[in-house]
Scaffold this motif. Structure first.
Motif, mmCIF file in Angstrom:
data_model
loop_
_atom_site.group_PDB
_atom_site.id
_atom_site.type_symbol
_atom_site.label_atom_id
_atom_site.label_comp_id
_atom_site.label_asym_id
_atom_site.label_seq_id
_atom_site.Cartn_x
_atom_site.Cartn_y
_atom_site.Cartn_z
ATOM 1 N N ASP A 123 35.459 40.374 36.946
ATOM 2 C CA ASP A 123 36.179 41.661 35.733
ATOM 3 C C ASP A 123 36.653 41.142 35.286
ATOM 4 O OD1 ASP A 123 37.887 41.575 37.681
ATOM 5 O OD2 ASP A 123 38.393 43.735 37.709
ATOM 6 N N ALA A 164 32.374 40.587 30.435
ATOM 7 C CA ALA A 164 31.219 40.962 30.890
ATOM 8 C C ALA A 164 31.282 42.718 31.044
ATOM 9 C CB ALA A 164 32.020 40.974 32.647
ATOM 10 N N VAL A 176 29.615 44.326 36.851
ATOM 11 C CA VAL A 176 30.839 44.387 36.819
ATOM 12 C C VAL A 176 31.600 45.032 38.435
ATOM 13 C CG1 VAL A 176 32.882 44.040 35.207
ATOM 14 C CG2 VAL A 176 30.712 44.346 34.448
#
Length: 249
Positions: A123, A164, A176
């Motif tokens: 993340d 992401a 993610v």
């Protein structure tokens, strides 16, 4: 700098890049990465390759210091050929390549990820192509595989990054997860692929490459030609030096 291969499961090979401080690879590093990925895919006992990195981020592209420190264009040509070889090794790998991305993924990093088959990211991962600020062109071919066309142009012209989570929204990042869970998530996905008949998966990889709408090798090589032009014009050297001066290098 180290690029290593490790068999973590019976049929999963993990390729790890560890080139402190930011995983910006030298000419030799790009060729070593290409050879390592190619060798992993050529092993009949390998069903999936996981590409990951240690340190602060996944990849920061080429080692600009190496290019600036060299006289003539030998290092520039080497970097271009090395990137071409590494990106091609990922794309042409006989088995699927799962990219596990954390932190920064810039320039050459996008080239690797854009040619991977599946992308899992932490993340904190960000993706971008800052080439225009370094006096170079390249990896638009691969960025275009991650984002829609107009966003690709915007990111390319502005040298901005995307997260992401944003890429997951486009479907180019599969999952993610927190950074601490990245390796496990990548391996879990790799195991689901490795469990399939490798004869079928290898054929599927070749078939999917064969029906791709864009020839990534030719497209990227075309981009690289403009980098050579910019170097001949002196624009690239000035941009690289300005970047190094800003970083205090």
């Amino acid at each position: 700098m180290t690029i290593t291969r490790k068999r973590v499961d019976e049929h999963i090979e993990v390729v790890t890049v560890d080139a402190p401080p930011v995983n910006a690879l030298t000419v030799a590093g790009w060729f070593e990465l290409a050879d390592t990925v190619r060798a992993a895919g050529a092993d009949p006992d390998v069903h999936v390759v996981v590409l990951r990195a240690e340190g602060r981020g996944f990849n920061a592209g080429v080692d600009i210091k190496e290019i600036q420190a060299s006289s003539g264009y030998e290092a520039l040509v080497g970097a271009n050929r090395g990137c071409y070889a590494a990106f091609g090794a990922v794309y042409d790998c006989a088995v699927p390549v799962v990219a596990a991305v954390h932190g920064h993924c810039l320039g050459g990093g996008v080239g690797l990820v854009g040619n991977a088959d599946v992308v899992v990211a932490s993340d904190d991962a960000t993706f971008g192509v800052p080439e225009v600020e370094r006096g170079a062109l390249g990896a638009a071919t691969h960025l275009a595989r991650l984002v829609p066309p107009h966003l690709m142009r915007t990111l390319y012209f502005t040298a901005r990054t995307v997260t992401a989570a944003e890429l997951q929204g486009f479907g180019s990042v599969y999952a993610v997860v927190p950074t601490s869970e990245l390796d496990d998530a990548a391996l879990e996905l790799a195991r689901s692929i490795a469990a399939k008949d490798t004869r079928v998966i290898r054929a599927a990889k070749e078939a999917l490459n064969g029906i791709d709408t864009q020839d990534v090798h030719r497209s990227y090589r075309f981009e690289q030609g403009f980098t050579f032009e910019l170097n001949l014009l002196g624009a690239s050297d000035a941009a690289r030096q300005a970047f190094l001066d800003e970083k205090g290098s």
